[in-house]
Structure formats: C-alpha cells, structure tokens
Design a protein around this motif. Sequence first.
Motif, PDB file in Angstrom:
ATOM      1  N   THR A 162       5.114   6.306 -12.600  1.00 37.50           N
ATOM      2  CA  THR A 162       5.617   6.351 -11.229  1.00 37.50           C
ATOM      3  C   THR A 162       5.344   7.715 -10.607  1.00 37.50           C
ATOM      4  O   THR A 162       4.949   8.659 -11.289  1.00 37.50           O
ATOM      5  N   ASP A 221      21.219   5.932 -17.497  1.00 41.34           N
ATOM      6  CA  ASP A 221      21.317   6.792 -16.336  1.00 41.34           C
ATOM      7  C   ASP A 221      22.709   7.407 -16.154  1.00 41.34           C
ATOM      8  O   ASP A 221      22.884   8.283 -15.313  1.00 41.34           O
ATOM      9  N   ASP A 250      13.428  15.399 -10.248  1.00 41.52           N
ATOM     10  CA  ASP A 250      14.884  15.279 -10.225  1.00 41.52           C
ATOM     11  C   ASP A 250      15.332  13.825 -10.317  1.00 41.52           C
ATOM     12  O   ASP A 250      16.348  13.514 -10.964  1.00 41.52           O
ATOM     13  N   ARG A 251      14.576  12.928  -9.684  1.00 43.29           N
ATOM     14  CA  ARG A 251      14.914  11.501  -9.740  1.00 43.29           C
ATOM     15  C   ARG A 251      14.658  10.935 -11.139  1.00 43.29           C
ATOM     16  O   ARG A 251      15.413  10.101 -11.634  1.00 43.29           O
ATOM     17  N   VAL A 252      13.566  11.379 -11.753  1.00 40.74           N
ATOM     18  CA  VAL A 252      13.287  10.964 -13.128  1.00 40.74           C
ATOM     19  C   VAL A 252      14.405  11.419 -14.054  1.00 40.74           C
ATOM     20  O   VAL A 252      14.894  10.662 -14.899  1.00 40.74           O
ATOM     21  N   ALA A 271      17.518  12.051 -13.319  1.00 41.17           N
ATOM     22  CA  ALA A 271      18.740  11.280 -13.079  1.00 41.17           C
ATOM     23  C   ALA A 271      18.641   9.884 -13.680  1.00 41.17           C
ATOM     24  O   ALA A 271      19.583   9.389 -14.317  1.00 41.17           O
ATOM     25  N   ALA A 272      17.503   9.225 -13.498  1.00 45.78           N
ATOM     26  CA  ALA A 272      17.334   7.866 -14.016  1.00 45.78           C
ATOM     27  C   ALA A 272      17.392   7.827 -15.532  1.00 45.78           C
ATOM     28  O   ALA A 272      17.852   6.842 -16.122  1.00 45.78           O
ATOM     29  N   THR A 291      19.903  16.593 -14.217  1.00 45.39           N
ATOM     30  CA  THR A 291      19.151  17.483 -13.322  1.00 45.39           C
ATOM     31  C   THR A 291      17.729  17.681 -13.825  1.00 45.39           C
ATOM     32  O   THR A 291      17.438  17.509 -15.017  1.00 45.39           O
ATOM     33  N   LEU A 308       7.883   9.185  -8.890  1.00 43.94           N
ATOM     34  CA  LEU A 308       9.229   9.678  -8.611  1.00 43.94           C
ATOM     35  C   LEU A 308       9.290  11.197  -8.789  1.00 43.94           C
ATOM     36  O   LEU A 308       8.708  11.734  -9.736  1.00 43.94           O
ATOM     37  N   ARG A 353      10.498   3.471  -5.875  1.00 43.65           N
ATOM     38  CA  ARG A 353      11.590   4.113  -5.167  1.00 43.65           C
ATOM     39  C   ARG A 353      12.685   4.498  -6.159  1.00 43.65           C
ATOM     40  O   ARG A 353      12.853   3.883  -7.205  1.00 43.65           O
ATOM     41  N   ALA A 354      13.471   5.501  -5.806  1.00 46.07           N
ATOM     42  CA  ALA A 354      14.541   5.950  -6.688  1.00 46.07           C
ATOM     43  C   ALA A 354      15.494   4.820  -7.012  1.00 46.07           C
ATOM     44  O   ALA A 354      15.986   4.690  -8.130  1.00 46.07           O
ATOM     45  N   ALA A 355      15.762   3.954  -6.042  1.00 50.20           N
ATOM     46  CA  ALA A 355      16.712   2.868  -6.272  1.00 50.20           C
ATOM     47  C   ALA A 355      16.190   1.859  -7.269  1.00 50.20           C
ATOM     48  O   ALA A 355      16.965   1.104  -7.867  1.00 50.20           O
TER      49      ALA A 355
END
Length: 345
Positions: A286, A236, A291-293, A295-296, A301, A288, A333-335
């Motif tokens: 998931t 990440d 954008d979250r995918v 980032a992870a 972006t 998600l 969740r993103a976290a």
Amino acid sequence: MAVFQHPGRHALAVLVRHGVLPMELGLIHQLFGGARSAAGEPLYEVVTCAPEPGEIRTDADFPVRVAHGPEALAQARTVLIPASHEEDGAAPDGRLSPGAARALAAIRPGTRVASVCTGSFALAAAGLLDGRPATTHWRSAERFRALYPAVRLDEDVLYTDDGDILTSAGEAAGIDLCLHMIRRDHGAAVATGVARTTVVPPHRDGGQAQYIPRPVPEPRTASTARARAWALEHLDRPLTLGELAARESMSVRTFSRRFRAEVGLTPVQWLTQRRLEYARQLLEETDLPVDRVAAAAGFGTGASLRQHLQAALGVSPSAYRGTFRGPGALPVRAADAGPAVRTAG
C-alpha cells in the motif's frame, strides 16, 4: 616477475578456485575496474589468479582461463576471494584444499583480504577469521558456525569490515562490499560514480535479516489458539496479557507459561513479530503513510514502528518500502487498513 604493470594503481588480486561463480567474478572486475579518478584514470589494477594457472571450472557451463598463479597474491595490496561451490565447506573438517592453502600462504602480512559470499569459508579455514567478526550467506551460516566456532559470525549483516579483513554475505552483498571498499579507499564521490554507472544503489540500508524467511514457530498444541486468533483480528489496538489470558479462561501466569511452551516465544515477542509482519505487508502493498501503517499494525506511532523495524531488520520503514514495494501497490485508505486476518500459528 611483476604481475601488476601500473604502480600508481591499487593492486587487487582476485583468487578464483574450481566452482567459482561467474557473477561474483564479473562484479568484482566491473566495480573496481569502473573506479576512476577525477581525471578519468583507473584507480585499481585488477588481476585474476588461481592456485594453479590454467582452466578453472565455474558453476556454469563454461570455464574461465586464468593466466596468473599465487605470485599475484604476493604482490597485491588487496586480495578478494569469491565463492566456490566446489570448495567452500566441502571438506568435512572444514580444511582448505592443498592448492588453496598454498595460495593463501603467499599473501603478505598486512595485505587487505576480503571475501564474497561463502568465500569466507576459505578465510576461516586459513585461520584468518579467528576471533574476528565475519559474515557469509545465511543459508550457509549454520555449517560455517559448526566448522569455525572461533569466528564471530553475524549472518544478519550485508558485510563486515574489521580493517584488514572484510567479508560479505550473498552475491549481491558483494556489490555492497566492493562499493564500501572503494568508498573507504577513494571517497564517496568515486563510489557513487561507480554505483551510478553500474545502476545499483551506492549504499543499501539494513542486512540479510530482511531477506531471510523467518516463519513464526508453529504451536505444538492448541490451548492458546483462540487467544492468538483473536489477537490477529485486533492487532490495531493495545492488547494486554490479561485480555489474552481471559480468552482462554486462564491466569496470566498459566497463559504465559503455556503460550511459551506452544509457540516458543513470549506473548509480547509473538505480538511484536505479528505486528512487524503486518506492517511489512502494508509497506510493501500500500501507499499508506508510515504513521497510518504504525497505527494499523498496533505500534501506535511512526516513531515506535521505526524503532521496532530498525531493531529487527536494520532499516527504516521508508527504506524498507523503497526496496520491497512492488509496482502493483494499492492506494489503500486508512479506513481500509484493518488488522491482518491469518491463521493463529
């Protein structure tokens, strides 16, 4: 004697050979037979023929009886050739069986010719694909390329369209090709109507690449294994060659050389593949946001992820998720979306 009885309809002949796949034969009749005008009239007349009329073996436990011979090919506007498990690529030299060769010779110049799955072997053996783009099922691509080096084979696409010659990949890609031909002949509304009746997508994004298992090559030695394991724990975040090399107490130049020798890829190529693997896993498993995918998985972006996924598979993240996201996808969740934990291969 006229084989086709409806001059106002598009005359389509389906050439079957011993070992034909019933699913392919059926889908051709289902799709083209379902194309209707605004007044509800059939737009195609589909006729099945064989090198010799009579009983044709299938790859199932039942035969099909075919009434027409090569004369149908001489009268058709379009000829479609489904796969044959008995004939396609069976001859060591890649030549056609005598019956198939005689049948294909009956096709008039200017006739549109198409194949489904390994039916492209027959077209290539007849010399119809020399110098032209074509595809086939990805499992048969290596043999196809060895037998017919003059063909511009692309095993990553679902189908190719070179005007009067079209080819498709596996059986399901034959659906994509048939809908494409209907769309080309009669427009999107007719093709969409056929797709809706058949309960299939009117158009699929991407190509065979998204269905082909492509494991990352296993290393032959272990001198960069610690760096790879560490990278997988930190996908990440931005990773530099200097950081990876420092994990093995090497210079960047030495690390890059040994990495490529062990893995078969540059460190950047390997990282991109691993990030794509993890992004695909998150898209499948998931809900998600893209954008979250991104980032992870270390793409930063959503735009970067879209660019990489499009280049690798020919689809957008949303299209990939729509195809592969199972009913058991988790509302992660993103976290909770940390980097993938895998072996360092």
